[in-house]
Enzyme design. Sequence first.
Site, mmCIF file in Angstrom:
data_model
loop_
_atom_site.group_PDB
_atom_site.id
_atom_site.type_symbol
_atom_site.label_atom_id
_atom_site.label_comp_id
_atom_site.label_asym_id
_atom_site.label_seq_id
_atom_site.Cartn_x
_atom_site.Cartn_y
_atom_site.Cartn_z
ATOM 1 C CB ILE A 127 -4.173 20.428 127.423
ATOM 2 C CG1 ILE A 127 -4.362 20.468 125.908
ATOM 3 C CG2 ILE A 127 -3.830 19.030 127.909
ATOM 4 C CD1 ILE A 127 -3.096 20.154 125.135
ATOM 5 C CG ASP A 189 3.116 13.102 130.082
ATOM 6 O OD1 ASP A 189 3.935 12.222 130.402
ATOM 7 O OD2 ASP A 189 2.235 12.919 129.222
ATOM 8 C CB THR A 264 -0.428 19.513 143.862
ATOM 9 O OG1 THR A 264 0.654 18.643 144.210
ATOM 10 C CG2 THR A 264 0.087 20.947 143.773
#
Length: 292
Positions: A127, A189, A264
């Site tokens: 985003i 988050d 990651t």
Amino acid sequence: MTSTSACPAPSTAGAPAGGRTGKRKEYRIVRKGDVKLPKKKFYRQRAHANPFSDHNLEYPHSPDQMDWSTHFPAFFPPRNESETTAEHSSTQLQKQVEIADIGCGFGGLIVSLGPKLPDTLMLGMEIRQQVTEYVEERIIALRRQYEEGESENGHNYQNISVIRGNAMKFLPNMFHKGQLRKMFFCFPDPHFKARKHKARIISPGLASEYAYIVKPGGIIYTITDVEDLHNWMARHLEDHPLFDRMTPEELEGDVCVETMMGDTEEGKKVTRNNGNKFVACFRRREDPEWSD
């Protein structure tokens, strides 16, 4: 389509690349034997974004209007001006995106997983604009390194791409029913405050959307270093009638779990800090039979 361009063309929305630092444009310069990868320090942005904000994003009315040729030019022919949306959509059904990394961050998962699953198309969704631009530039550079013969593993990275989008709002606009084989939620988050829990990426309503776009037998992968969030995600997916939690034995040897754990950016950070990683994976059940 979204307002941010897809790979391999970087986004032109908002300020021009390098507008804040004057340095980012250096990583668009390609010289034989010197293909640079972008540096994160030129793409700084807040760690999190409000998923309920508008973000000036646009989406297709339906998955049939997604032009995947701009993301995966090696797999999809470009759309001709005379070609209708329906005609172009029919050519794209021969190959589909099957893996989505929701909140992909700096792209570590798809960049690492791409060479391991070379015949599978995978899309990162992010985003934040600056972070999305970084991943776009990273994929561009990796593809050009392959063209210049500098690729470390001989992979061309044509099977990965990234898009700026809000997965909490319009996933069914982008993916057909049962299109995805795997979905990843890596270190999302945590939204610690109770009044912010509605913004967590796993919830009863969102779980139903994920069940819609994941095919029966497909898998949702979750990982976090926050135990409370891990329990939250696991509880909501366990309570959903279309998901079954997978056992550690079922996940043993799964290359996706291994990549998610170790490749990651957040996973590496947790390892450096000697933190814990909590993993839970869920298989999509077959659709129930409807009685007359």
